[in-house]
Design an enzyme around this catalytic site. Structure first.
Site, PDB file in Angstrom:
ATOM      1  N   SER A  60       0.069   5.036   0.750  1.00 14.47           N
ATOM      2  CA  SER A  60       0.948   4.227   1.592  1.00 14.47           C
ATOM      3  C   SER A  60       0.810   4.571   3.070  1.00 14.47           C
ATOM      4  O   SER A  60       0.416   5.670   3.440  1.00 14.47           O
ATOM      5  CB  SER A  60       2.409   4.404   1.181  1.00 14.47           C
ATOM      6  OG  SER A  60       2.556   4.245  -0.206  1.00 14.47           O
TER       7      SER A  60
HETATM    8  N1  SAH Z   1       2.959   7.585  -3.547  1.00 13.54           N
HETATM    9  C1  SAH Z   1       1.547   7.242  -3.474  1.00 13.54           C
HETATM   10  C2  SAH Z   1       1.353   5.749  -3.415  1.00 13.54           C
HETATM   11  C3  SAH Z   1       0.507   5.340  -4.535  1.00 13.54           C
HETATM   12  S1  SAH Z   1       0.283   3.623  -4.860  1.00 13.54           S
HETATM   13  C4  SAH Z   1       0.855   7.973  -2.348  1.00 13.54           C
HETATM   14  O1  SAH Z   1       1.545   8.596  -1.523  1.00 13.54           O
HETATM   15  O2  SAH Z   1      -0.369   7.976  -2.296  1.00 13.54           O
HETATM   16  C5  SAH Z   1       1.209   3.453  -6.351  1.00 13.54           C
HETATM   17  C6  SAH Z   1       0.807   4.321  -7.511  1.00 13.54           C
HETATM   18  O3  SAH Z   1       1.692   4.015  -8.592  1.00 13.54           O
HETATM   19  C7  SAH Z   1      -0.595   4.064  -8.036  1.00 13.54           C
HETATM   20  O4  SAH Z   1      -1.321   5.259  -8.059  1.00 13.54           O
HETATM   21  C8  SAH Z   1      -0.370   3.503  -9.448  1.00 13.54           C
HETATM   22  O5  SAH Z   1      -1.374   3.866 -10.368  1.00 13.54           O
HETATM   23  C9  SAH Z   1       0.973   4.113  -9.790  1.00 13.54           C
HETATM   24  N2  SAH Z   1       1.714   3.410 -10.845  1.00 13.54           N
HETATM   25  C10 SAH Z   1       1.860   2.083 -11.052  1.00 13.54           C
HETATM   26  N3  SAH Z   1       2.620   1.837 -12.128  1.00 13.54           N
HETATM   27  C11 SAH Z   1       2.999   3.048 -12.636  1.00 13.54           C
HETATM   28  C12 SAH Z   1       3.772   3.466 -13.756  1.00 13.54           C
HETATM   29  N4  SAH Z   1       4.337   2.585 -14.597  1.00 13.54           N
HETATM   30  N5  SAH Z   1       3.919   4.787 -13.962  1.00 13.54           N
HETATM   31  C13 SAH Z   1       3.340   5.704 -13.139  1.00 13.54           C
HETATM   32  N6  SAH Z   1       2.581   5.368 -12.063  1.00 13.54           N
HETATM   33  C14 SAH Z   1       2.414   4.063 -11.812  1.00 13.54           C
END
Ligand code: SAH
Length: 225
Positions: A60
């Site tokens: 993000s």
């Molecule tokens: N907080 C992260 C942002 C990652 S983008 C950072 O700082 O880099 C969102 C993430 O959520 C992705 O890696 C995706 O694989 C994960 N995601 C999506 N659905 C999910 C679920 N049901 N359970 C766990 N992770 C999930």
């Protein structure tokens, strides 16, 4: 421009955009974002933009990480749950501002890479899990704070159920590719839930279940723009 200068520029930009919580700003200063950014994007580590991390997922934008962290109103005494570990950057920031962070990622490789970064940076108050964030983390519930960093179509009820009295849940709600509403739900001492809309964001979708093993190991490490 040096990394230090770029970092100062970013922190000033965040201040101007309304991030005034000094704990949040100092966590942004102390956590090296470059450690969470793929090699090819190193020069953009301190730009205020989202970056690809593989599997179609993104790290993000610092402005969004800072705003969500500030809105979560966490402190060193609290137990926090994050859904969507991704690169681990948001988790690393949170770990400086809470007692213990539990973070769940559905892609095994992303979760493992994030875990290695936490270890290298000596962020020892983080526990990681590969799993489906829709289920929350029942063995560790309840949580004082829950932050979801992927967009759900509706507020996941299981996560609301895992919130302590006085707890706060932050979650982006809406469809992928459109502006989503960032919601803050607060559970009061009587168990009542209060909802506020904090603004518009764009997150990758929150997907139920785990990726098929083949998908997890063979997915091209190319990201959405
Ligand atoms: N907080 C992260 C942002 C990652 S983008 C950072 O700082 O880099 C969102 C993430 O959520 C992705 O890696 C995706 O694989 C994960 N995601 C999506 N659905 C999910 C679920 N049901 N359970 C766990 N992770 C999930």
């Amino acid at each position: 421009m040096t990394t230090a200068a770029r970092k100062i520029r970013l922190v000033m930009e965040l201040r101007r955009s309304g991030i005034n919580d000094t704990h949040v700003l100092s966590a942004i200063e102390r956590i090296p974002r470059e450690a969470f950014v793929p090699e090819a994007f190193q020069d953009q580590a301190y730009e205020n933009r989202a970056l690809p991390i593989g599997f179609g997922q993104t790290l993000s934008q610092p402005g969004v990480v800072a705003a969500m962290t500030q809105a979560l109103k966490t402190d060193r005494r609290l137990k926090v749950l994050e859904i969507g570990t991704g690169s681990g950057y948001q988790g690393a920031i949170l770990s400086r501002l809470c007692r213990r962070l539990y973070t769940i990622e559905r892609y095994r490789d992303l979760g493992r890479e994030a875990e290695a970064r936490f270890y290298d940076l000596r962020l020892h108050n983080i526990t990681t899990r590969i799993g489906d964030g829709y289920k929350g983390w029942p063995e560790q519930a309840p949580f004082s704070r829950i932050i979801v960093t992927a967009a759900a179509l509706e507020v996941p009820g299981t996560l609301v159920d895992q919130l302590s009295p006085g707890g706060i849940l932050i979650v982006p709600i809406g469809q992928t590719g459109r502006e989503q509403a960032l919601l803050r739900l607060t559970r009061d001492e009587y168990g009542q839930i209060h909802e506020e809309r904090l603004g518009g964001v764009r997150f990758v979708p929150m997907v139920a279940g785990l990726p098929a093993t083949a998908e997890a190991s063979q997915a091209p490490r190319r990201a959405r723009a």
